[in-house]
Design an enzyme around this catalytic site. Structure first.
Site, PDB file in Angstrom:
ATOM      1  CG  ASP A  15     -13.321  18.366 -22.649  1.00  0.00           C
ATOM      2  OD1 ASP A  15     -12.030  18.682 -22.887  1.00  0.00           O
ATOM      3  OD2 ASP A  15     -13.994  19.058 -22.140  1.00  0.00           O
ATOM      4  CB  SER A  16     -11.014  18.424 -18.738  1.00  0.00           C
ATOM      5  OG  SER A  16     -11.527  19.551 -19.328  1.00  0.00           O
ATOM      6  CE1 TYR A  47      -8.800  15.861 -17.312  1.00  0.00           C
ATOM      7  CE2 TYR A  47      -8.160  15.469 -19.555  1.00  0.00           C
ATOM      8  CZ  TYR A  47      -8.727  14.921 -18.232  1.00  0.00           C
ATOM      9  OH  TYR A  47      -9.244  13.918 -18.039  1.00  0.00           O
ATOM     10  N   GLY A  48      -5.958  21.812 -18.038  1.00  0.00           N
ATOM     11  CA  GLY A  48      -4.991  22.936 -18.669  1.00  0.00           C
ATOM     12  C   GLY A  48      -3.866  23.267 -17.769  1.00  0.00           C
ATOM     13  CB  CYS A  78      -9.754  17.383 -24.423  1.00  0.00           C
ATOM     14  SG  CYS A  78      -8.846  18.389 -23.198  1.00  0.00           S
ATOM     15  CG  ASN A  79      -8.325  22.512 -28.403  1.00  0.00           C
ATOM     16  OD1 ASN A  79      -7.797  22.690 -29.410  1.00  0.00           O
ATOM     17  ND2 ASN A  79      -9.577  22.497 -28.079  1.00  0.00           N
ATOM     18  CB  THR A  80      -5.393  20.377 -22.695  1.00  0.00           C
ATOM     19  OG1 THR A  80      -5.979  21.609 -22.728  1.00  0.00           O
ATOM     20  CG2 THR A  80      -4.118  20.250 -21.661  1.00  0.00           C
ATOM     21  CD  GLU A 157     -16.370  22.208 -16.859  1.00  0.00           C
ATOM     22  OE1 GLU A 157     -17.119  21.742 -15.991  1.00  0.00           O
ATOM     23  OE2 GLU A 157     -15.967  21.841 -17.969  1.00  0.00           O
ATOM     24  CB  CYS A 189      -9.833  25.754 -24.956  1.00  0.00           C
ATOM     25  SG  CYS A 189     -10.343  25.141 -23.629  1.00  0.00           S
ATOM     26  CB  THR A 190     -13.471  21.418 -26.850  1.00  0.00           C
ATOM     27  OG1 THR A 190     -13.029  20.790 -25.382  1.00  0.00           O
ATOM     28  CG2 THR A 190     -12.700  20.783 -27.884  1.00  0.00           C
ATOM     29  CG  HIS A 191     -14.274  24.187 -21.362  1.00  0.00           C
ATOM     30  ND1 HIS A 191     -13.629  23.013 -21.372  1.00  0.00           N
ATOM     31  CD2 HIS A 191     -15.056  24.032 -20.347  1.00  0.00           C
ATOM     32  CE1 HIS A 191     -14.083  22.243 -20.624  1.00  0.00           C
ATOM     33  NE2 HIS A 191     -14.776  22.832 -19.798  1.00  0.00           N
TER      34      HIS A 191
HETATM   35  N1  DGL Z   1     -11.617  21.387 -22.998  1.00  0.00           N
HETATM   36  C1  DGL Z   1     -10.403  21.368 -22.935  1.00  0.00           C
HETATM   37  C2  DGL Z   1      -9.425  21.502 -23.951  1.00  0.00           C
HETATM   38  O1  DGL Z   1      -9.943  21.710 -25.086  1.00  0.00           O
HETATM   39  C3  DGL Z   1      -9.542  21.510 -21.249  1.00  0.00           C
HETATM   40  C4  DGL Z   1     -10.062  22.562 -20.733  1.00  0.00           C
HETATM   41  C5  DGL Z   1      -9.394  22.306 -19.370  1.00  0.00           C
HETATM   42  O2  DGL Z   1      -9.665  21.340 -18.721  1.00  0.00           O
HETATM   43  O3  DGL Z   1      -8.584  22.949 -18.939  1.00  0.00           O
HETATM   44  O4  DGL Z   1      -8.377  22.135 -24.067  1.00  0.00           O
END
Ligand code: DGL
Length: 275
Positions: A15-16, A47-48, A78-80, A157, A189-191
């Site tokens: 993931d990011s 990453y988003g 990571c979804n992105t 984060e 988004c996994t966050h």
């Molecule tokens: N956790 C990531 C996701 O699932 C990326 C979040 C990010 O880095 O913007 O999209």
């Protein structure tokens, strides 16, 4: 897959940043025999807000790094990166790679009763329209409403879950979602599962909140089983999970200890630009 990556080889998860820990945690629950190498790209999060080319380049570097650890399969937690880079890296690398978007979409298709699904995610994920495409590919009569919530990632984060500002940001982003009649919402988004209780508080009990992590872990289980790659757990590993980041290892380690159901004693730094 190369011959040396046998059944006891680890699964790579990336993931990011810390978000993918929500997927690693689910894999550790559903596939307790599997060893995991986790990589969090803490030097380059988020990453988003980045372009597809950049997200593909970052994903390629991380996969090359994970391959040096002889992983037998990779989960893009990571979804992105799943929305923007999965197709490219699947074509490029000779190793099974899973993302979180397809499992998350499938879970929502199964969960919705009124055929109205909400998706929250990063700017890049929402702009890709990937959730809508995949959900409607599975069930064309489902209406999908997507909403980008870019401030959720830095709030997670920075460990701001309990802060008042987080409640305000949730309200700011989710008010338009709450006023629709969706009955299901994907945490795309996994966050975001790390804010789940706060999101639930705001959205109320009537909507089902889908976290793609469980479906992803089950897809991984199926993939390893079909390819006869499941770890039989007979070889006792000294350390079954290893954590790598591109920066700020101690901050990550402390955070990981609040998410994972076991102690995370060390986190290693990797210069990911070298890969
Ligand atoms: N956790 C990531 C996701 O699932 C990326 C979040 C990010 O880095 O913007 O999209």
């Amino acid at each position: 897959m190369s011959m040396e990556n046998g059944k006891n080889a680890p699964v790579g998860v990336f993931d990011s940043g810390v978000g993918g820990l929500t997927v690693a945690r689910e894999i550790s629950r559903q596939l307790p025999n599997e060893n995991i190498i986790y990589f969090g790209d803490t030097a380059r999060v988020p990453y988003g807000s980045k372009s597809q080319n950049t997200i593909i380049r970052f994903s390629e570097q991380i996969i090359r790094f994970l391959k040096t650890k002889q992983v037998k399969a990779i989960v893009i937690a990571c979804n992105t990166a799943s929305a923007l880079a999965l197709d490219a890296v699947r074509d490029e690398f000779d190793i099974p790679i899973l993302g979180v978007v397809i499992p998350g979409a499938r879970a929502a298709v199964e969960a919705t009763g009124n055929k109205k699904v909400g998706v929250v995610g990063t700017d890049a994920t929402v702009q890709s329209g990937m959730y809508t495409k995949i959900i409607q590919g599975m069930a064309p009569d489902i209406t999908v409403i997507e909403k980008a919530c870019p401030l959720f990632v830095p709030l997670v984060e920075e460990g701001f879950k309990e802060h008042q500002v987080t409640r305000e940001v949730i309200e700011y982003y989710l008010e338009p979602m709450r006023s629709t009649d969706i009955d299901t919402m994907i945490l795309g988004c996994t966050h975001y599962p790390l804010l789940r209780s706060k999101i639930r508080e705001y959205m109320g009990d009537k909507i089902q909140i889908v976290n793609p992590a469980y479906e992803t872990a089950m897809d991984l289980k199926k993939l390893l089983h079909e390819r006869d790659m499941e770890n039989d757990g007979k070889t006792v590993q000294h350390s079954r999970y290893a954590f790598y980041v591109s920066d700020a290892a101690e901050k990550f380690r402390k955070f990981a200890n609040t998410v994972m159901p076991f102690d995370v004693p060390t986190t290693n730094v990797v210069n990911i630009e070298e890969y």
